[in-house]
Design a protein around this motif. Structure first.
Motif, PDB file in Angstrom:
ATOM      1  N   TYR A  13      -7.019  -6.897  -1.017  1.00 33.39           N
ATOM      2  CA  TYR A  13      -7.635  -7.194   0.279  1.00 33.39           C
ATOM      3  C   TYR A  13      -6.937  -8.271   0.920  1.00 33.39           C
ATOM      4  N   LYS A  47     -12.943   1.879   1.351  1.00 33.10           N
ATOM      5  CA  LYS A  47     -13.116   1.744   0.018  1.00 33.10           C
ATOM      6  C   LYS A  47     -11.608   1.565  -0.485  1.00 33.10           C
ATOM      7  N   LEU A  48     -11.550   0.442  -1.537  1.00 35.57           N
ATOM      8  CA  LEU A  48     -10.119   0.403  -2.178  1.00 35.57           C
ATOM      9  C   LEU A  48     -10.070   0.958  -3.409  1.00 35.57           C
ATOM     10  N   GLY A  83     -13.144   2.294  -7.876  1.00 32.31           N
ATOM     11  CA  GLY A  83     -13.231   1.905  -6.556  1.00 32.31           C
ATOM     12  C   GLY A  83     -13.906   0.576  -6.295  1.00 32.31           C
ATOM     13  N   ARG A 109     -15.822  -0.626  -3.114  1.00 30.13           N
ATOM     14  CA  ARG A 109     -16.294  -0.432  -1.833  1.00 30.13           C
ATOM     15  C   ARG A 109     -16.716  -1.607  -0.952  1.00 30.13           C
ATOM     16  N   ARG A 145       0.385   4.729  -2.400  1.00 29.03           N
ATOM     17  CA  ARG A 145       0.129   5.947  -1.813  1.00 29.03           C
ATOM     18  C   ARG A 145       1.040   6.845  -2.295  1.00 29.03           C
ATOM     19  N   GLY A 198       0.866  -1.183   0.090  1.00 30.79           N
ATOM     20  CA  GLY A 198       0.202   0.042  -0.112  1.00 30.79           C
ATOM     21  C   GLY A 198       0.959   1.350  -0.039  1.00 30.79           C
ATOM     22  N   THR A 207      -4.289  -1.469  -7.827  1.00 33.21           N
ATOM     23  CA  THR A 207      -5.042  -1.266  -6.837  1.00 33.21           C
ATOM     24  C   THR A 207      -4.408  -2.235  -5.645  1.00 33.21           C
ATOM     25  N   VAL A 208      -4.798  -1.721  -4.447  1.00 28.57           N
ATOM     26  CA  VAL A 208      -4.083  -2.245  -3.329  1.00 28.57           C
ATOM     27  C   VAL A 208      -4.986  -3.608  -3.074  1.00 28.57           C
ATOM     28  N   GLN A 256     -13.089  -8.854  -3.998  1.00 25.17           N
ATOM     29  CA  GLN A 256     -12.533  -7.755  -4.633  1.00 25.17           C
ATOM     30  C   GLN A 256     -12.238  -8.338  -6.346  1.00 25.17           C
ATOM     31  N   GLU A 292      -6.880   8.195 -10.293  1.00 25.68           N
ATOM     32  CA  GLU A 292      -8.173   7.381  -9.936  1.00 25.68           C
ATOM     33  C   GLU A 292      -9.336   7.137 -10.827  1.00 25.68           C
TER      34      GLU A 292
END
Length: 256
Positions: free
Chosen positions: A84, A65-66, A58, A60, A45, A41, A81-82, A93, A55
């Motif tokens: 789960y 929310k990812l 997403g 949710r 970031r 992550g 994306t990150v 996801q 972005e």
């Protein structure tokens, strides 16, 4: 009719349709064909802060929310994306990403090692996962293992060799219970060829097989479970390894 089994997890239903179908809930979006799912992550970031990612959507969940971002490599769009943590969330996801329109995936994250000779940061390419979790049994018939997509494996191996990146191709052990990795169970998994332990690979392989999408995964050697005592090895602070692995996965995703 499904036959009742003493163990509910083995009551597999081959019906491809469920009461809640992601494709009926989630509209198709203008997303790239390929997506990187990373468990780093801090790398994502940092790139958002640097303005390197845009972005575009997403996923949710009930509590958070990812975001899904887009980057470009040689004019090729790639999603990122990150991931789960844990098989059930990872599967959900992935289902939503597929429903949005993504068709090819590269996953990168860390894993505990079951062999002391696997150094921190060394790459492991899982070609199969022992199914010691629950969600994969809802996607493919009960079996001890689930295989990684052969095409994804071949592309990943080709790129790793091209970049002269050393790696191990071997089996991984996917478990739901990070705090129940006992000495005897570790010995059993090692005996059947597992070199790493993590919490998502079997789910990723099963869902991608069920939905007929391409998915491969790259792990890097993290904490060590091979000795008498657990050794964290400061694996989450391998900043260069994590950043470089994300770069490598973006490149591989564009080649899928």
């Amino acid at each position: 009719m499904i036959q009742r089994n003493p163990f509910p997890i083995l009551e597999f239903d081959s019906n491809p349709l469920a009461k809640i179908e992601p494709s009926k809930l989630i509209a198709k979006k203008d997303v790239p064909k390929a997506c990187v799912i990373t468990f780093f992550g801090e790398v994502v970031r940092q790139r958002v802060e640097q303005g390197l990612l845009k972005e575009i959507a997403g996923v949710r969940f009930e509590t958070f929310k990812l975001p899904i971002y887009e980057t470009n490599l040689d004019q090729e769009r790639v999603g990122i994306t990150v991931g789960y943590m844990g098989a059930a969330g990872a599967a959900a996801q992935l289902e939503e990403l597929i429903a949005m329109g993504f068709e090819k995936f590269i996953v990168c994250g860390g894993a505990g090692v079951l062999r002391e000779d696997i150094q921190v940061g060394h790459l492991v390419l899982p070609d199969a996962a022992v199914r010691d979790e629950g969600v994969s049994y809802h996607y493919v018939e009960p079996s001890r293992e689930v295989l990684c997509n052969e095409y994804a494996l071949s592309v990943i191996e080709r790129e790793l060799k091209k970049e002269n990146v050393p790696y191990i191709k071997a089996k991984t052990w996917t478990t739901d219970a990070v705090f129940r990795e006992t000495e005897d169970k570790i010995a059993l998994r090692r005996a059947e060829g597992c070199v790493t332990v993590e919490m998502e690979a079997a789910a990723y392989f099963a869902v991608s097989q069920f939905r007929s999408v391409v998915l491969g995964q790259i792990l890097y050697g993290g904490d060590d479970l091979s000795g008498e005592e657990w050794d964290g090895r400061d694996w989450t602070n391998q900043k260069d390894v994590r950043r470089n692995l994300v770069d490598l996965c973006i490149k591989i995703a564009a080649e899928l």
